[in-house]
Design a protein around this motif. Structure first.
Motif, short mmCIF file in Angstrom:
data_model
loop_
_atom_site.label_atom_id
_atom_site.label_comp_id
_atom_site.label_asym_id
_atom_site.label_seq_id
_atom_site.Cartn_x
_atom_site.Cartn_y
_atom_site.Cartn_z
N ARG A 192 0.84 -1.20 0.00
CA ARG A 192 0.00 0.00 0.00
C ARG A 192 0.88 1.26 0.00
O ARG A 192 0.68 2.18 -0.80
N ALA A 240 1.39 4.09 -3.02
CA ALA A 240 1.15 5.53 -2.79
C ALA A 240 2.40 6.34 -3.13
O ALA A 240 2.31 7.41 -3.75
N ASP A 280 2.81 6.58 -6.86
CA ASP A 280 1.84 7.54 -7.39
C ASP A 280 2.33 8.97 -7.15
O ASP A 280 2.25 9.82 -8.03
N ASP A 281 2.86 9.20 -5.95
CA ASP A 281 3.34 10.55 -5.63
C ASP A 281 4.45 11.00 -6.58
O ASP A 281 4.49 12.15 -6.99
#
Ligand code: PLP
Length: 417
Positions: free
Chosen positions: A214, A218, A221-222
């Motif tokens: 997870r 994230a 994606d950042d």
């Protein structure tokens, strides 16, 4: 004149007979806990796969991919129920995991217009120049001057040997979060993707903590990079779900998935790439191999998927994995040399104190009728326990009993010296 070659007796494979999870060598029966080269997901003799291959051989053994396109599309449809929702396209032009990973890298580079690839310490993504270049092991590279430009390696989520010297529950998941620093300070600033094995196989059956995926997603994606899940080892039911990224690693939400090894069921070479529909960017001339999408490979692939469905293989893996893991934990309680039992589904392992112990133990296990493998081509401390997915409950008990005998011999031997 062509010199005549004398054929030596005994150089054929007649002494080897595979049945289910067993390999018989000159009449001696072994449980194959390495599933061949980790590619015999359905064992040695899955009848339905063999029958379909015989039928295909009787018709033709090769067709160019022009003729097999519709079969590839049918198999993709068959796979649909097992795919994560973001996946909607495929590229089946490979028969090895190495080139499937190179295909995935090409897709990521072309789609993003960027060059660099992040990968993990201890990872193994293949044996070609490119896939070796993105793998995290110097021993495979040091004899060659064939670097993969733009390869950036980051610490693996190896809690037993944490790079950041943290303890699992209080680590802040630095191995995922600090990825940003590697992008900022170690890359060219042009990172296309991260490639990751959901369980690091050759590196030592390293199972990341669940929350890792997870946080990693994230972070990627950042920083705006794609994720390639190398499911060459973890795919096709090995971890109890069809792909690890539809099961214990589902939070990874990969943009691209590669598969090989177990996809051919009984060891027939086949590999492929699955991706988000908008990443279907390659032209046929940009990634294709002579034997990619050949009819024998596609028949094996199709029959393997059908076998997994028809025989409830995923539920079966869950059912037999639990007693195997309990049995290994019990052995760790009884033998102090056994530590760090870990695994998901039928991808399990434990450590011995040194790599020299591993070499000695593998020989002793063979005497007990077990084919086992170590990790990192003999450089690691792990003993991997990964039988074919069709292993029965009683065969699991037999495997554990043989391991018990081998460990007993090993401890006696090492205490004596
Ligand atoms: C995770 C992983 N990726 C890729 C590969 C390369 O696959 P192949 O040997 O079929 O080229 C391997 C092979 O061991 C692997 O374990």
């Amino acid at each position: 004149m062509i010199p005549s070659v004398e054929l030596k007796a005994g150089t054929d494979f007649a002494k080897y007979v595979g049945r289910g999870v067993h390999l018989h060598v000159d009449g001696t029966q072994y449980i194959d806990c390495a599933s061949g080269t980790f590619n015999l997901s359905l064992g040695y003799s899955a009848g339905e796969v063999i029958a379909a291959l015989h039928e295909q051989l009787d018709r033709c053994s090769h067709l160019s991919s022009d003729f097999t396109k519709s079969k590839s599309a049918d198999i993709f449809t068959l796979l649909h129920e097992f795919l994560p929702p973001q996946i909607g396209a495929f590229w089946f032009r490979d028969i090895t995991g190495s080139t499937a990973n190179e295909c995935a890298i090409r897709i990521a580079q072309k789609a993003t217009g960027k060059s660099d690839i992040l990968s993990l310490f201890l990872s193994h993504h293949g044996q070609t120049v490119g896939s070796t270049g993105v793998s995290g092991n110097a021993f495979r590279q040091r004899s060659f001057s064939l670097p993969f430009l733009g390869s950036v390696k980051i610490p693996a989520p190896d809690c037993a040997n944490c790079f950041y010297a943290q303890t699992p529950d209080h680590c802040g998941m630095l191995c995922a979060r600090r990825l940003e620093d590697f992008v900022e300070y170690a890359s060219s600033g042009q990172v296309a993707a991260l490639i990751i094995e959901p369980v690091l196989g050759n590196g030592g059956n390293i199972v990341p903590p669940r929350d890792y995926f997870r946080v990693l997603r994230a972070t990627c994606d950042d920083v705006g990079i794609l994720i390639i899940a190398d499911e060459v080892q973890t795919g096709f039911g090995r971890t109890g779900s069809f792909f690890a990224s539809t099961g214990f690693a589902k939070d990874l939400k990969p943009d691209i998935i590669t598969f090989a090894k177990g996809a051919g069921g009984i060891g027939i070479p086949v590999a492929g790439v699955l991706m988000r529909p908008d990443l279907d960017v390659l032209e046929p001339w940009e990634h294709s191999t002579t034997s990619g999408a050949n009819p024998l490979s596609l028949v094996a692939l199709e029959q393997t998927v059908r076998y997994i469905k028809r025989h409830g293989v995923l539920d079966h893996v869950e059912a037999v994995a639990a007693p195997l893991l309990r049995g290994l934990a019990d052995l760790a309680n009884r033998y102090p040399c056994v530590t760090n039992v870990r695994g998901v589904g039928l991808m399990q392992a434990f450590d011995l104190p040194t790599s020299i112990d591993v070499a000695m133990f593998l020989t002793m296990a063979k005497r007990q009728g077990l084919i086992l493998r170590g990790s990192r081509y003999g450089f690691g401390r792990a003993i991997k326990v990964r039988p074919p997915l069709i292993i029965s409950a009683s065969e699991v008990n037999d495997l554990l009993a043989r391991l018990d005998h081998a460990l007993y011999d090993f401890e006696r031997e090492t205490c004596r010296s």
